[in-house]
Structure formats: C-alpha cells, structure tokens
Scaffold this active site. Structure first.
Site, mmCIF file in Angstrom:
data_model
loop_
_atom_site.group_PDB
_atom_site.id
_atom_site.type_symbol
_atom_site.label_atom_id
_atom_site.label_comp_id
_atom_site.label_asym_id
_atom_site.label_seq_id
_atom_site.Cartn_x
_atom_site.Cartn_y
_atom_site.Cartn_z
ATOM 1 N N ASP A 107 -11.932 -1.033 7.690
ATOM 2 C CA ASP A 107 -10.554 -0.952 7.192
ATOM 3 C C ASP A 107 -10.251 0.395 6.538
ATOM 4 O O ASP A 107 -10.151 0.463 5.309
ATOM 5 C CB ASP A 107 -10.321 -2.087 6.176
ATOM 6 C CG ASP A 107 -8.852 -2.266 5.854
ATOM 7 O OD1 ASP A 107 -8.017 -1.645 6.539
ATOM 8 O OD2 ASP A 107 -8.533 -3.025 4.925
ATOM 9 N N ARG B 119 -2.236 -6.185 17.231
ATOM 10 C CA ARG B 119 -3.301 -5.565 16.423
ATOM 11 C C ARG B 119 -4.652 -6.257 16.611
ATOM 12 O O ARG B 119 -4.725 -7.498 16.694
ATOM 13 C CB ARG B 119 -2.919 -5.594 14.943
ATOM 14 C CG ARG B 119 -1.711 -4.735 14.650
ATOM 15 C CD ARG B 119 -1.346 -4.826 13.200
ATOM 16 N NE ARG B 119 -2.005 -3.862 12.351
ATOM 17 C CZ ARG B 119 -2.512 -4.137 11.154
ATOM 18 N NH1 ARG B 119 -2.509 -5.359 10.675
ATOM 19 N NH2 ARG B 119 -3.039 -3.190 10.418
ATOM 20 N N ARG C 6 0.825 -1.216 0.000
ATOM 21 C CA ARG C 6 0.000 0.000 0.000
ATOM 22 C C ARG C 6 0.862 1.271 0.000
ATOM 23 O O ARG C 6 0.474 2.292 0.587
ATOM 24 C CB ARG C 6 -0.971 0.017 1.181
ATOM 25 C CG ARG C 6 -1.776 -1.250 1.343
ATOM 26 C CD ARG C 6 -2.480 -1.685 0.093
ATOM 27 N NE ARG C 6 -3.164 -2.968 0.270
ATOM 28 C CZ ARG C 6 -3.774 -3.610 -0.732
ATOM 29 N NH1 ARG C 6 -3.741 -3.135 -1.961
ATOM 30 N NH2 ARG C 6 -4.380 -4.755 -0.517
ATOM 31 N N GLU D 169 -6.020 -12.314 7.989
ATOM 32 C CA GLU D 169 -5.654 -12.351 6.575
ATOM 33 C C GLU D 169 -4.518 -13.328 6.309
ATOM 34 O O GLU D 169 -3.542 -13.022 5.629
ATOM 35 C CB GLU D 169 -5.305 -10.942 6.094
ATOM 36 C CG GLU D 169 -6.478 -9.975 6.239
ATOM 37 C CD GLU D 169 -6.247 -8.599 5.626
ATOM 38 O OE1 GLU D 169 -5.098 -8.162 5.561
ATOM 39 O OE2 GLU D 169 -7.249 -7.975 5.223
ATOM 40 N N GLU E 87 -4.528 4.337 0.876
ATOM 41 C CA GLU E 87 -4.945 3.101 0.198
ATOM 42 C C GLU E 87 -6.355 3.214 -0.373
ATOM 43 O O GLU E 87 -6.625 2.733 -1.471
ATOM 44 C CB GLU E 87 -4.866 1.948 1.208
ATOM 45 C CG GLU E 87 -5.364 0.623 0.671
ATOM 46 C CD GLU E 87 -5.329 -0.486 1.713
ATOM 47 O OE1 GLU E 87 -4.858 -0.262 2.842
ATOM 48 O OE2 GLU E 87 -5.758 -1.605 1.377
ATOM 49 N N LYS F 296 -7.606 -0.250 14.578
ATOM 50 C CA LYS F 296 -7.834 0.667 13.447
ATOM 51 C C LYS F 296 -8.953 1.641 13.802
ATOM 52 O O LYS F 296 -9.875 1.297 14.548
ATOM 53 C CB LYS F 296 -8.200 -0.107 12.183
ATOM 54 C CG LYS F 296 -7.006 -0.839 11.559
ATOM 55 C CD LYS F 296 -7.325 -1.397 10.184
ATOM 56 C CE LYS F 296 -6.103 -2.129 9.629
ATOM 57 N NZ LYS F 296 -6.302 -2.643 8.255
ATOM 58 N N ARG G 133 -18.388 -8.597 9.344
ATOM 59 C CA ARG G 133 -16.956 -8.315 9.581
ATOM 60 C C ARG G 133 -16.765 -7.150 10.555
ATOM 61 O O ARG G 133 -15.805 -7.128 11.332
ATOM 62 C CB ARG G 133 -16.283 -8.013 8.237
ATOM 63 C CG ARG G 133 -14.835 -7.593 8.378
ATOM 64 C CD ARG G 133 -14.162 -7.504 7.028
ATOM 65 N NE ARG G 133 -12.968 -6.677 7.095
ATOM 66 C CZ ARG G 133 -12.256 -6.310 6.069
ATOM 67 N NH1 ARG G 133 -12.586 -6.710 4.843
ATOM 68 N NH2 ARG G 133 -11.178 -5.564 6.203
HETATM 69 C C1 GCV Z 1 -0.826 -5.039 5.691
HETATM 70 C C2 GCV Z 1 -5.865 -4.118 4.546
HETATM 71 C C3 GCV Z 1 -4.829 -3.867 3.484
HETATM 72 C C4 GCV Z 1 -3.686 -4.849 3.595
HETATM 73 C C5 GCV Z 1 -3.093 -4.711 4.996
HETATM 74 C C6 GCV Z 1 -4.203 -5.004 6.008
HETATM 75 C C7 GCV Z 1 -3.726 -4.834 7.429
HETATM 76 O O1 GCV Z 1 -6.493 -5.321 4.338
HETATM 77 O O2 GCV Z 1 -5.419 -3.948 2.223
HETATM 78 O O3 GCV Z 1 -2.737 -4.549 2.614
HETATM 79 O O4 GCV Z 1 -2.013 -5.583 5.174
HETATM 80 O O5 GCV Z 1 -5.253 -4.099 5.805
HETATM 81 O O6 GCV Z 1 -3.952 -3.774 7.970
HETATM 82 O O7 GCV Z 1 -3.140 -5.740 7.986
#
Ligand code: GCV
Length: 776
Positions: free
Chosen positions: A438, A398, A242, A365, A466, A433, A409
């Site tokens: 996101d 995190r 990103r 993820e 992003e 976050k 989600r």
């Molecule tokens: C680092 C989103 C972004 C991912 C990122 C993720 C995260 O999904 O698209 O690129 O990965 O957030 O914050 O872990």
C-alpha cells in the site's frame, strides 16, 4: 502585504531586473508595467501602449525603476506569492533570452472557433503576454519573421500548407517545428486535433519558461499512455480521504450553478502536463453521486473541463442498485441489476456525452462487491463494462483487495486476479497499486505487472503523501515513480519493464492507463506545500512518457515554479532528488514497511498491535523479535517471491542476491547478519535511520542558502516545513531505534546518539484530528 522595498532594490541592479515578486494578477501586471516602462522610457501605461519597444539607456531604466519602487512602497498593498499559479507562472523574463523570444513572437496565427481553440489562444496570450511583456498581434498570414502558427490542418490554411504528417500524431500528439512560410521563419505548433495543439502550446510555453533555445525546433510528442487520470479521494461532504491540502476543491453544494474559476485553473494545470481524466470522488464511494441531483453537478464540471481535453469519471459503489435503485440485490448476474446499470449509464451519457467511465473498489476494506454474491471480480467488472460499452466508456477495476484470511497480504491481489486474466471485457482495465501492499515509502513492484498479459493493467500511484510525511515533508516522488516504472519484471526476458506493461508495448495493448491519487485541495497552493506541487507535475509528465527522467522533470518544474537562476536550480534539484531516499531512511529503511501509526498513519508505531486485524498491525509486518527482523516471503516463508517471474523470484528468494533496499521485505534476518558493508544488520539499521535525519539536516542547510533567490513568502514556508520535517525525522528515527532495540536487546553501535526519549514516551503519544483521516 506591502510591496517590499528591499527586494526591489536587490532586484534592480541584478540581471533579473524585472523579477519583482508579486501576486498573479497584480504582480504580473506590475512587473510587466515596470519592465516596459523601463525599456521604453514611457511615463504611463497609456504612454507605453503608444510607444514602440526599443532599448533605452540603462541608467534611465534604473532611475525609473527606483522612482517607481518608492511609489510602490508608499501605496501598493499587493498580494504575496502564494503558490496558486503552480508551474504556470508566466512572470516576465528579464534575461537576454527574452529579447530573442520576442523576435520569435512577432505575429500570432491561430483560430479560435472551437472551445479548445479558444482556450489555446487564451493560454498563448496569457503566457506570451506574461513572459515577454506583451503578446504578439493576431494575424491571418505570415508577413514577417517570427510568426507563431498554432492549430491543425483543418483549422488553419497556413498549417494545411505546411503539408506535415499529422495523422500519425493521433488524437493528442503534436509537432513543434521551426518552418519557413512565404520566405519568413516561423514556429509551427501543429496537431491533428485541437487538443494536441493545446498540449503543444503548453510545451512551447514551457520552453520559454525554462529559457530553452527556440531557434531550431523539431519536437514530436505522442503520449505513451492513453488514460492519464487523477483519482480524487474526495467525499461529497467536502473531506478528502488522505488529503493534506485542505478540503475538497469540488464545491458540491454550489454546483452546478457556481462554477468556481479554480476549476478552470485546475483544468489548465492538468492539461499543461497532459492529464486527460479525473475521477471526482473517493473510491470508498457513496451511492449518492449517481443520483440525478449529483449527476447535474458532475455534468457542470465536465463542461468546464471539456475544452481542456479532460474527461470525468466516477467512483461507483457496487451496491448502488440497492441503495438508490431500491432493488433487493446488487448481484452482477441478476438481469434487473444489469438493467439498472445500463439505464444509469444511459442517463449519465445523456448529460455527459464524453463521460469516461467508472472506477471501482470492490470487496476491499469493507466495500461491497461481486463476491458478496459469490461472483468473481470479472463478473462484477464485466457487468459494468457492458453498461458502458455502447457509449465508449471504460471500467477501471482496482486490484487493491485483501482480507483477513491469514494469507500474506502482499500475495492476495495476485492470488485473486491472476486466475482471471483473459476473463475481462475489452473495456476493462485492472488498476494496480505500484507495490503489493500500500504505497509504502519503498516497495518492490507489484507481481501483477507482467502476470496478466491478456488484460490491460493500469498503474496506480499515490501522489498524496499518506505514508511519506503528509504535506510538510519535502519528498519528491519522481525517483519513486521512476524506480517502479523502470523495474524489470523479466516476464519476457530482460527489459520487460513495468513501464512497458503500463504503456501496453509488452503485451500489445492499446487501452492503457496510469492513475495518481491526487494531492489537491482548497489550500491556496493546491497541494499543501509548494514542493508537493512537483509530485502532481511529475505524475502527469511520467504518465505522458514513463521513460522520462525524474531529474529532468524536477529541473523543469523548479525553473517554472521558482526561477531559472542556476545558483538556485542545481542545489534545489539535487535536494529534491535525494529527498525520497532520505524519507525511506528515516521511516522504513532496508525494506521495512507499514510501521506507521494505526488508522491516521501519522508518525512511527512499529510496536503497534492494537488493530483488530493482524494484517493492519505494524508488528505483523516488521516481525522484530530477539532473533531478528523482517517478513520471510521466501520459499520457506510465505512464498510471495514465486509470484514474480522465475529470474526475479530467484533473486528475491536468495538473501545474498536480494537488494539490501528490500532485504526486510523478503527476509527475516538475524540482527548479527553481515551486510555488504561488513557491518551487522543492527548497525546498518541504526546507521540508515541516522542517515535519514542527517539528510534532512542537509536539506535545511541547502535551503538556507536559497534565501534571496525567490520570494520570501514561499522561501519562508519551505524553511518552516523543513524544520518540521527534521523534527519528525528525528522522532521516526528515535522511536524506531528505541523499539527495535527493545527487541534486539543490543547496545547502540558506538558513535550513534541514543533516542532522545524512552520507548514508553514514544508509545504514549496519541493524536487527535489528524488530517486526511476521520471516522466518516
Ligand atoms: C481510499 C489505504 C488507505 C485508505 C484508502 C485505501 C485504498 O488503505 O489508507 O484510506 O482508501 O488504501 O486505496 O482504497
């Protein structure tokens, strides 16, 4: 590029006599030279050094300037302005104010015996030398009016003699005060520790850069938040996840031997806004960063950053004990695994005694984590925390977790972490976050803020854009950050703002933090565009004090980065302040979210259902159909609203009370629903999309009037990027309207232009090699 004659001519004769634009080195020197020549009447640089500064007749000055300008045209290929200097642009001040500043800077009294004192002195000399034409001479005692005294009671007997209460400033705070010493007026920049004096120095230089009065100073600053940290999503192969500003600035291959000068400038920029930590590598981490070879490289960076008060942190891969430790498991309750992490921490601290700690993305993820062994996030975080605790390190764990379990989600991070409140070690922060999904252009605040009173919660903002147009869209994130920080969680009644959760005051935490996903790369201007630098700047300033106004910060930044000319400052600040709402309007108005292109996240794709997982598909989020649009998160829907404190939950649950900016986040709404304006939802949706494009047109118009106030290089790039932004805003508007119209089946409201292309056309667009994304 040749030194531009027309610009010199324009500049000579204006009040900004010395605002001749050139590069950091050549330009600053040239400007200083020209200015000093003009005001002293000297004929050479040597002559300048010999002559005292005194006002010369204006005509004489102009003649000299013109002659020199002609010479410059003929001979001097100078660098263009390229944004490298960021906001630390110490170009000669040519207004009346400069003369006043010179009378406040007749002597410099400081010590340069520690590394931080040395860089503080260097910054003062650089700043005062650049802004005033020459830095004052160093001295041991105050012998005239106008001394600048910098340091701590321990470093300077003059400061000790001021008897200021520095203990209450803590490690990083400072005072800037007009004082009297031996009957002479002086400016004292005073701290308890060296780093505070460096921060105070940057503050003082900022006052000069922004042309503020320094006649009667009485400033006290103590940071509100303890850990103010950049998160680099930089991979060891040089790519930045990103990232839209080129490659990673960490040249891992040449480290530890080659310590690029850029690392020092990076540290200066961060220290100037109070950032005191940096996580060097991507949260999608490889284990290699923890190998001895890479730790040497990390240690070299830590050495560069240390004098600037910046600690390094690393993102760690939870399964590293298997991958580089050759263990059979990474189970956090396994004694061998625990021992491996303890040994690793010991190894790191031998190399980097002030190492900050670990950042961890676990069970998210596809990343490994404690749940792979049926353990909790607390088990995982605490195991790492125990390894770091003897050295004073912290774990930033995190909360960005979600899985394809069918649950909304937006609810998953809360469901996972709320029950763990009180189960974490004292040196663990949970990094959350700003919103529940996101980093979308607009989200409500995450319901975790206020919901875990026994655990320090750290804010995670995304500085890299992003979801907000990458490098080329001018979107100032100050209003977004401020909107989140000032949101009221209502957990302890009115006034329980997110800012108070973050600064620890709401639940009495002293370990506090704010992280920003960096937008920094190898581009000469660091951030992919000049205006993106403002987002780095505002992040640092708000991490220091989350109650600051994003407008004030924008104004400071504009003055430092471009010019103090009010004819430029006012319209440009207004443009910045409206830019985030414009982006929301042309991308995701009225609470829409996650409707961008899959994976690469470039451009609109509200129709997309190509992803394997439902919760990665735009159609999952917008739910547009013949009846209406939006995600029902009310008590009759996914009930995400009840993750908020009752007063907030009731508001979000009631369609008539939900702010329209978040309407489709919380409600599935019929197309003919009557909005506050009296118009239908369908009308308002089209109107907002159209408004967003119109706003960008206006931004372009504003910028077109700025030509001539700043250097043509930066002017032109901003102008070109705004043209890209307008094109892409139109694309967002048209593609989204085309798709939503295909669902609503409604005609366009009268007066609105139809999309330029068919829906099929927008759906047919594909993109390869989009920056910031690849299949590594
Ligand atoms: C680092 C989103 C972004 C991912 C990122 C993720 C995260 O999904 O698209 O690129 O990965 O957030 O914050 O872990």
């Amino acid at each position: 590029m040749l030194f531009p004659f027309n610009r010199i001519c324009r500049t000579v004769g204006s009040q900004y006599v010395a605002e001749i634009h050139a590069s950091r080195h050549a330009g600053t020197n040239m400007k200083a030279f020209l200015h000093r020549l003009a005001i002293t009447g000297a004929r050479s640089d040597k002559d300048i050094r010999a002559r005292p500064m005194h006002p010369a007749p204006r005509v004489h000055a102009w003649m000299t300037m013109l002659v020199l300008a002609v010479i410059c045209v003929c001979m001097a290929p100078l660098h263009a302005e390229d944004g490298y200097e960021l906001w630390l642009r110490y170009h000669l001040l040519a207004t009346q104010q400069a003369a006043i500043y010179r009378s406040h800077a007749t002597q410099l009294i400081e010590s340069a015996s520690t590394p931080t004192q040395t860089v503080t002195r260097a910054e003062l000399l650089r700043g005062l030398g650049g802004l005033l034409g020459q830095a004052p001479p160093s001295s041991d005692a105050v012998t005239s009016n106008g001394a600048i005294i910098v340091g701590t009671p321990g470093s300077s007997p003059v400061i000790a003699g001021l008897h200021l209460d520095t203990k209450s400033l803590g490690h990083e705070g400072y005072i800037i005060r007009t004082v009297e010493v031996n009957g002479h007026a002086a400016t004292a920049i005073v701290a308890h520790d060296d780093i505070g004096a460096l921060y105070g120095t940057f503050h003082f230089l900022r006052l000069l850069q922004t042309e503020q009065s320094i006649d009667h100073l009485d400033v006290t600053q103590i940071p509100h938040v303890k850990l103010r940290v950049l998160n680099h999503w930089d991979n060891l192969n040089g790519q930045v996840e990103r990232g839209y500003a080129g490659a990673s600035i960490w040249d891992w291959w040449k480290l530890p031997d080659w310590r690029a000068p850029r690392y020092t400038d990076y540290a200066r920029a961060n220290a100037s806004i109070g950032i005191n930590g940096t996580v060097l590598n991507n949260v999608n981490a490889g284990a290699q960063i923890l190998t001895p070879t890479y730790l040497q490289k990390v240690a070299a960076l830590a050495d560069v950053f240390r004098p600037y008060g910046i600690r390094v942190y690393l993102s760690v891969r939870f399964s590293a004990p298997i991958e580089i430790g050759h263990l059979k498991t990474a189970d956090p309750l396994d004694p061998q695994v625990q021992r491996w992490w303890r040994d690793k921490a010991d190894e790191i601290y031998k190399l980097i005694p002030d190492f900050g700690g670990f950042l961890v993305k676990a069970n998210s993820e596809g990343q490994p984590g404690p749940q792979d062994y049926h353990r909790t996030h607390a088990d995982g975080a605490n195991m790492l925390a125990d390894a770091l605790a003897p050295h004073g390190g912290v774990v930033m764990w995190r909360a960005f977790v979600y899985s394809a379990n069918g649950e909304d989600r937006a609810k998953q991070a809360y469901d996972e972490f709320k029950p763990l409140d009180g189960h974490f070690r004292d040196n663990v922060l949970i990094q959350v976050k700003n919103g529940p999904i996101d980093f979308q252009p607009r989200e409500p605040f995450s319901p975790l803020f206020g919901a875990m009173p026994k655990t320090p919660l750290m804010m995670e903002f995304e500085i890299t854009k992003e979801y907000l147009g990458f490098a080329t869209h001018l979107v100032y994130l100050g209003p977004l950050f401020q909107e989140v920080l000032s949101s009221d969680t209502m957990v302890h009644g009115k006034g329980s703002t997110v800012a108070k959760v973050i600064d620890g005051s709401l639940d009495h935490h002293t370990l506090t933090g704010m992280a920003g996903v960096a937008n920094i790369g190898t581009d000469r201007n660091w951030s992919g565009s000049d205006f993106n630098q403002a987002n780095w700047y505002v992040f640092g300033r708000l991490a220091w004090d989350p109650t600051l106004s994003s407008r004030t910060i924008a104004e400071q930044w504009v003055r430092m980065t471009f010019t103090n000319n009010p004819a430029f400052v006012k319209p440009v600040v207004d443009m910045m302040m409206g830019s985030r709402e414009a982006a929301v309007d042309y991308m995701t108005p009225l609470g829409l979210h996650h409707i961008m292109g899959p994976n690469h996240h470039y451009g609109p794709a509200p129709w997309d259902a190509s992803e394997a997982r439902a919760d990665w598909r735009p159609v999952y989020y917008n739910r547009a159909d013949h009846q209406g649009i939006g995600f029902d998160r009310t008590r009759t829907g996914s009930d995400a609203v009840d993750q908020y404190a009752p007063a907030v939950a009731d508001e979000f649950n009631d369609i008539t009370k939900t702010p329209e900016t978040l309407l489709l986040w919380f409600h599935h709404v019929p197309w003919d629903y009557r909005m506050h304006s009296g118009q239908t939802l369908w009308y308002e949706l089209v109107a907002h999309y159209t408004q967003g494009v119109d706003d960008v047109k206006r931004m372009r118009e504003t910028w077109s009037h700025m030509n001539g106030y700043i250097d043509p290089e930066r002017y032109q790039q901003v102008a070109t990027f705004l043209a890209i932004q307008q094109k892409e805003a139109q694309w967002w508007r048209d593609a989204c309207i085309a798709y939503f119209q295909s669902q609503s089946g409604l005609p366009l409201p009268p007066g609105f232009a139809p999309p330029q292309h068919s829906l099929k056309y927008y759906q047919s667009l594909t993109f390869d090699f989009v920056p910031g994304y690849s299949s590594w």
